[in-house]
Write a protein that holds these residues in place. Structure first.
Motif, PDB file in Angstrom:
ATOM      1  N   ILE A  13     -10.163   0.081  48.472  1.00  0.00           N
ATOM      2  CA  ILE A  13      -9.596   1.664  48.213  1.00  0.00           C
ATOM      3  C   ILE A  13      -9.621   1.698  46.582  1.00  0.00           C
ATOM      4  CG2 ILE A  13      -6.985   2.122  47.666  1.00  0.00           C
ATOM      5  CD1 ILE A  13      -6.588   0.953  50.796  1.00  0.00           C
ATOM      6  N   ALA A  14      -9.561   0.508  45.640  1.00  0.00           N
ATOM      7  CA  ALA A  14      -9.604   0.683  44.387  1.00  0.00           C
ATOM      8  C   ALA A  14     -11.088   0.991  43.807  1.00  0.00           C
ATOM      9  CB  ALA A  14      -9.488  -0.967  43.565  1.00  0.00           C
ATOM     10  N   THR A  15     -11.882   0.629  44.620  1.00  0.00           N
ATOM     11  CA  THR A  15     -13.352   0.987  44.294  1.00  0.00           C
ATOM     12  C   THR A  15     -13.693   2.522  44.466  1.00  0.00           C
ATOM     13  OG1 THR A  15     -14.262  -1.127  44.956  1.00  0.00           O
ATOM     14  CG2 THR A  15     -15.887   0.833  45.029  1.00  0.00           C
ATOM     15  N   LEU A  16     -12.939   2.841  45.276  1.00  0.00           N
ATOM     16  CA  LEU A  16     -12.971   4.497  45.763  1.00  0.00           C
ATOM     17  C   LEU A  16     -11.861   5.457  44.925  1.00  0.00           C
ATOM     18  CD1 LEU A  16     -13.387   4.307  49.920  1.00  0.00           C
ATOM     19  CD2 LEU A  16     -15.093   5.018  48.205  1.00  0.00           C
ATOM     20  N   GLY A  17     -11.119   4.788  44.188  1.00  0.00           N
ATOM     21  CA  GLY A  17      -9.982   5.521  43.376  1.00  0.00           C
ATOM     22  C   GLY A  17     -10.372   6.291  42.293  1.00  0.00           C
ATOM     23  N   PRO A  18      -9.817   7.075  41.665  1.00  0.00           N
ATOM     24  CA  PRO A  18      -8.229   7.289  41.929  1.00  0.00           C
ATOM     25  C   PRO A  18      -7.851   7.999  43.241  1.00  0.00           C
ATOM     26  CG  PRO A  18      -8.505   8.459  40.002  1.00  0.00           C
ATOM     27  CD  PRO A  18     -10.032   7.461  40.206  1.00  0.00           C
ATOM     28  N   TRP A  19      -6.857   7.928  44.013  1.00  0.00           N
ATOM     29  CA  TRP A  19      -6.594   8.846  45.151  1.00  0.00           C
ATOM     30  C   TRP A  19      -5.582   9.744  44.609  1.00  0.00           C
ATOM     31  CZ3 TRP A  19      -8.153   7.699  50.327  1.00  0.00           C
ATOM     32  CH2 TRP A  19      -9.004   6.543  50.480  1.00  0.00           C
ATOM     33  N   PHE A  20      -5.733  10.737  45.283  1.00  0.00           N
ATOM     34  CA  PHE A  20      -4.438  11.881  45.208  1.00  0.00           C
ATOM     35  C   PHE A  20      -3.685  11.844  46.388  1.00  0.00           C
ATOM     36  CE2 PHE A  20      -2.498  16.125  45.407  1.00  0.00           C
ATOM     37  CZ  PHE A  20      -1.985  15.933  44.229  1.00  0.00           C
ATOM     38  N   HIS A  21      -4.468  11.566  47.756  1.00  0.00           N
ATOM     39  CA  HIS A  21      -3.650  11.679  48.850  1.00  0.00           C
ATOM     40  C   HIS A  21      -3.254  10.002  49.293  1.00  0.00           C
ATOM     41  CE1 HIS A  21      -5.159  15.090  51.090  1.00  0.00           C
ATOM     42  NE2 HIS A  21      -4.444  15.607  50.010  1.00  0.00           N
ATOM     43  N   CYS A  65      -9.996  19.341  51.837  1.00  0.00           N
ATOM     44  CA  CYS A  65      -9.471  18.092  52.730  1.00  0.00           C
ATOM     45  C   CYS A  65      -8.968  16.999  51.704  1.00  0.00           C
ATOM     46  CB  CYS A  65     -10.142  17.714  53.533  1.00  0.00           C
ATOM     47  SG  CYS A  65     -11.717  17.198  52.981  1.00  0.00           S
ATOM     48  N   ASN A  66      -9.654  16.800  50.420  1.00  0.00           N
ATOM     49  CA  ASN A  66      -9.222  15.875  49.441  1.00  0.00           C
ATOM     50  C   ASN A  66      -9.456  14.370  50.311  1.00  0.00           C
ATOM     51  OD1 ASN A  66      -7.253  14.126  47.796  1.00  0.00           O
ATOM     52  ND2 ASN A  66      -7.484  16.033  46.833  1.00  0.00           N
ATOM     53  N   ILE A  85     -13.474  20.034  54.852  1.00  0.00           N
ATOM     54  CA  ILE A  85     -14.449  20.450  53.981  1.00  0.00           C
ATOM     55  C   ILE A  85     -13.853  20.221  52.566  1.00  0.00           C
ATOM     56  CG2 ILE A  85     -15.719  21.771  55.256  1.00  0.00           C
ATOM     57  CD1 ILE A  85     -14.574  24.201  53.786  1.00  0.00           C
ATOM     58  N   ASP A  86     -14.642  19.685  51.394  1.00  0.00           N
ATOM     59  CA  ASP A  86     -14.179  19.476  50.220  1.00  0.00           C
ATOM     60  C   ASP A  86     -15.442  19.463  49.301  1.00  0.00           C
ATOM     61  OD1 ASP A  86     -11.324  18.448  49.061  1.00  0.00           O
ATOM     62  OD2 ASP A  86     -13.056  18.733  47.543  1.00  0.00           O
ATOM     63  N   HIS A  87     -15.353  20.327  48.033  1.00  0.00           N
ATOM     64  CA  HIS A  87     -16.454  20.404  47.032  1.00  0.00           C
ATOM     65  C   HIS A  87     -16.821  19.208  46.399  1.00  0.00           C
ATOM     66  CE1 HIS A  87     -13.450  20.839  44.035  1.00  0.00           C
ATOM     67  NE2 HIS A  87     -14.266  20.664  43.052  1.00  0.00           N
ATOM     68  N   ASP A  88     -15.653  18.434  46.423  1.00  0.00           N
ATOM     69  CA  ASP A  88     -15.797  17.015  45.703  1.00  0.00           C
ATOM     70  C   ASP A  88     -16.323  15.824  46.290  1.00  0.00           C
ATOM     71  OD1 ASP A  88     -15.102  14.487  44.032  1.00  0.00           O
ATOM     72  OD2 ASP A  88     -13.863  15.785  43.173  1.00  0.00           O
ATOM     73  N   PRO A  89     -17.533  15.437  46.207  1.00  0.00           N
ATOM     74  CA  PRO A  89     -17.822  14.113  46.689  1.00  0.00           C
ATOM     75  C   PRO A  89     -17.404  13.054  47.055  1.00  0.00           C
ATOM     76  CG  PRO A  89     -19.352  14.375  45.120  1.00  0.00           C
ATOM     77  CD  PRO A  89     -18.289  15.804  45.034  1.00  0.00           C
ATOM     78  N   ASP A  90     -16.401  12.618  45.818  1.00  0.00           N
ATOM     79  CA  ASP A  90     -15.705  11.550  45.687  1.00  0.00           C
ATOM     80  C   ASP A  90     -14.367  11.654  46.788  1.00  0.00           C
ATOM     81  OD1 ASP A  90     -17.004  10.501  43.736  1.00  0.00           O
ATOM     82  OD2 ASP A  90     -15.979  11.174  42.227  1.00  0.00           O
ATOM     83  N   TYR A  91     -13.925  12.742  46.773  1.00  0.00           N
ATOM     84  CA  TYR A  91     -12.918  12.906  47.674  1.00  0.00           C
ATOM     85  C   TYR A  91     -13.281  12.635  49.242  1.00  0.00           C
ATOM     86  CZ  TYR A  91      -9.537  14.782  44.228  1.00  0.00           C
ATOM     87  OH  TYR A  91      -8.620  15.168  43.350  1.00  0.00           O
ATOM     88  N   LEU A  92     -14.599  13.265  49.379  1.00  0.00           N
ATOM     89  CA  LEU A  92     -14.978  13.228  50.922  1.00  0.00           C
ATOM     90  C   LEU A  92     -15.499  11.463  50.956  1.00  0.00           C
ATOM     91  CD1 LEU A  92     -17.397  16.171  50.833  1.00  0.00           C
ATOM     92  CD2 LEU A  92     -15.402  15.772  52.125  1.00  0.00           C
ATOM     93  N   LYS A  93     -15.646  10.819  50.395  1.00  0.00           N
ATOM     94  CA  LYS A  93     -16.124   9.339  50.373  1.00  0.00           C
ATOM     95  C   LYS A  93     -14.595   8.842  50.685  1.00  0.00           C
ATOM     96  CE  LYS A  93     -19.712   8.826  46.991  1.00  0.00           C
ATOM     97  NZ  LYS A  93     -20.240   8.358  45.735  1.00  0.00           N
ATOM     98  N   GLN A  94     -13.320   9.129  50.079  1.00  0.00           N
ATOM     99  CA  GLN A  94     -12.161   8.744  50.422  1.00  0.00           C
ATOM    100  C   GLN A  94     -11.748   9.139  51.786  1.00  0.00           C
ATOM    101  OE1 GLN A  94      -9.746  10.139  47.378  1.00  0.00           O
ATOM    102  NE2 GLN A  94     -10.261   8.806  45.903  1.00  0.00           N
ATOM    103  N   ALA A  95     -12.045  10.126  52.270  1.00  0.00           N
ATOM    104  CA  ALA A  95     -11.680  10.635  53.535  1.00  0.00           C
ATOM    105  C   ALA A  95     -12.521  10.031  54.450  1.00  0.00           C
ATOM    106  CB  ALA A  95     -11.936  12.233  53.612  1.00  0.00           C
ATOM    107  N   ARG A  96     -13.816   9.887  54.374  1.00  0.00           N
ATOM    108  CA  ARG A  96     -14.568   9.014  55.380  1.00  0.00           C
ATOM    109  C   ARG A  96     -13.981   7.756  55.710  1.00  0.00           C
ATOM    110  NH1 ARG A  96     -19.208  12.089  52.662  1.00  0.00           N
ATOM    111  NH2 ARG A  96     -19.484  13.932  53.839  1.00  0.00           N
TER     112      ARG A  96
END
Length: 259
Positions: A13-21, A65-66, A85-96
């Motif tokens: 989780i820390a590696t994928l951060g920061p998280w908004f959700h 989707c953040n 869907i989201d334009h931000d690849p970092d948010y999509l990594k978090q979502a997946r």
């Protein structure tokens, strides 16, 4: 789904951060110190009752989707297909990652709201939560959603500031009428040239009357307003016969999305 210890979860989780959700993943929160508290769960609890509890057989599109909080909630309600869907690849990594940990079958694709026509599909439920004010062209986005993807329910949430009131507005005024624009409850949208709350993607901040007027202008009928910033709508007739500047065309295909 691989089994992860709390220590492993915290590390990933820390590696994928920061998280908004802030999402609970196996007892570990992704954003425990969120400045809005347990967000977006605290927001979701205020309008969850306004959406169908049983989405069995339904399709859902989560635009912007953040980290995937709402996409996961829709899948928990039994939706047959949920696409975030989201334009931000970092948010999509978090979502997946969140979908993998929770074991929920949700699709996530990098796509802008301005390109929803490429999906070539309408969805039973479209979520558009916390996105409108981040867009340089918000009314265009609403037009495109109405034209291309909204089939039944459309749920829009936007930050709002200014006067929360509403008053009757005539369909037309003479050119000499100027006072109407000074009324606090007239539909207004403030433009943010630089940043608001430290965020340079906050472009527009509507008042309540403006949010509702924009939805109607895009051809949506507002069914309910279950939470101050949330509007549950359905597609209706296009006002004055106008539609999206980019009408629906045959899908050109999006990588990772079945047309």
């Amino acid at each position: 789904m691989p089994n992860r210890s709390p220590h492993q979860l915290r590390r990933e989780i820390a590696t994928l951060g920061p998280w908004f959700h802030n999402i609970d993943l196996g007892g570990v929160s992704t954003a425990p110190d969120h400045f809005l508290g347990d967000y977006p769960a605290v927001k979701w609890r205020r309008f969850a009752h306004a959406l169908p509890e049983d989405l069995t057989g339904k399709t859902v599109l989560d635009i912007g989707c953040n980290g995937g909080f709402y996409s996961l909630e829709m899948k928990r309600r039994g939706a047959a297909r949920v696409l975030g869907i989201d334009h931000d690849p970092d948010y999509l990594k978090q979502a997946r990652f969140a979908a993998e940990v929770t074991g929920l079958d949700v699709e996530f694709v990098q796509l802008s709201v301005y390109d929803v026509g490429a999906l070539g599909q309408r969805f039973d439920l479209v979520l558009f939560l916390g996105v409108l004010y981040h867009l340089r062209h918000p009314l265009l986005a609403l037009d495109l959603i109405r034209e291309h993807v909204a089939d039944d329910l459309f749920v829009c949430q936007s930050m709002q500031r200014g006067d929360p009131g509403e008053e009757p507005i005539a369909e037309d005024y003479p050119f000499t009428e100027t006072a109407i624009f000074e009324r606090p409850a007239y539909p207004h949208m403030s433009f943010v040239e630089h940043r608001y709350a430290g965020d340079d993607t906050n472009w527009w901040v509507p008042n309540r009357a403006c949010t509702k007027a924009m939805l109607r202008s895009a051809g949506f009928i507002i069914d309910s307003n279950p939470e101050e910033e949330v509007y549950v709508c359905r597609p209706g007739p296009l006002p004055y016969g106008r539609g999206a500047v980019y009408p629906a065309l045959p899908p050109r295909g999006v990588r990772g999305v079945a047309a």
